[in-house]
Motif scaffolding. Structure first.
Motif: not given
Length: 320
Positions: A41-54
């Motif tokens: 997380f950065v602050g209250a926001l989750p960090v997501l990773r681009l994984n193919g199309a999603g």
């Protein structure tokens, strides 16, 4: 299927490994595992990773720690291996925008130099179904736990800086010896009914036209049922009789447990607390059903299905 099945933020698949939190060799083996992963997380926001199309919320642990993460929390283990939670510094953001407003934060933020990563609001991810249900639940656990760490860096007893212990499930004070553990705040959320009508209200920050069940935090020395009666009386002036507990839901905003209740109203007279609510009224079953189906005559709406408030409403409507 019960209306309470598969609520948002529930369904966490992890074995929390609580029996290993004081076992230093076992914890070291987990951290050194080739299969260890992390959510961040950065602050209250989750960090997501681009994984193919999603998108995915799960990262290689080393990748997260390379981003200057704080001391990780061991969330538990699934079939793929151990999973940790890490708080990343705000300085990683490519820009520092103003805080997002509204019920759901619509922003999509970036980390400087990492085009493979994106930050999104957790509530928005759940509403959109943008991640698997299990990942949403893991993020909810991580968000609440990391929030607690951020708010308890100093001992409430003596003011000294505390240290992380038990793989992130305790903070110890070296000055006075106090031990502090993560807490969850229980909230009684109530669908009060009278005959063929239910009581709902709206707060100013709700999306336009949305009404929901009345709710409030359980106070010290109070049962869930007592809290339900008190909160509904305080907010609406409606007295309740019998109260039953139907289900519960983790709600990581920031670290609550929503306890869903159904209650019988003893009257329909409303004396609303205007400091708490913008409006409060009784709704017939046909009105409530139209709100859910998006065809209410004045465009009023019900809560999203991720919320237990919506599931309480669905449960009541199945009785018709």
């Amino acid at each position: 299927m019960s209306p309470f099945d598969q609520m948002g933020f529930a369904g966490n698949p992890l074995d929390r490994l609580s029996e290993l939190r004081d076992d230093a060799p076992a914890l070291a083996a987990l951290r050194d595992s080739f299969f260890s992963r992390a959510v961040a997380f950065v602050g209250a926001l989750p960090v997501l990773r681009l994984n193919g199309a999603g998108l995915t919320a799960l990262h290689g642990r080393e990748n997260v720690e390379s981003l200057a993460a704080g001391e990780p929390v061991l969330l538990g283990r699934d079939a793929g291996g151990p999973i940790y939670a890490a708080q990343l510094p705000d300085s990683l953001l490519a820009e520092q925008p103003e805080a997002g407003g509204g019920f759901i934060d619509p922003r999509e933020l970036k980390i400087a130099g990492r085009p493979d990563l994106v930050l999104r609001d957790l509530r928005a991810l759940a509403v959109e179904g943008a991640l698997p249900r299990e990942e949403i639940a893991i993020l909810a656990q991580a968000k609440a736990t990391l929030h607690w760490h951020g708010a308890h860096r100093f001992c409430p007893r003596c003011g000294a800086e505390t240290a992380v212990a038990q793989a992130g499930w305790r903070r110890d004070c070296p000055a006075c010896g106090a031990q502090h553990f993560p807490r969850t705040d229980p909230v009684a959320i109530v669908l009060a009914t009278s005959g063929d009508a239910c009581l709902m209200g709206r707060q100013k920050q709700f999306p336009p036209g949305m009404y929901s069940c009345l709710a409030g935090f359980v106070e010290s020395g109070e049962s869930i049922e007592e809290a339900a009666r008190r909160e509904v009386l305080e907010e609406s002036g409606v007295r309740l009789g019998a109260v039953s507990i139907l289900a519960s839901q983790p709600w990581p905003f920031p670290c609550s447990l929503m306890v869903g209740c159904r209650a019988e109203a003893l009257s329909r007279d409303i004396v609303m607390d205007a400091k708490e609510l913008e409006d409060c009224r009784w709704f017939r079953r046909d009105e409530a059903r139209a709100m859910i189906e998006g065809c209410h005559a004045t465009n009023l709406t019900a809560p999203n299905p991720i919320a237990i408030a919506r599931r309480l409403l669905d449960h009541w409507l199945t009785e018709a």
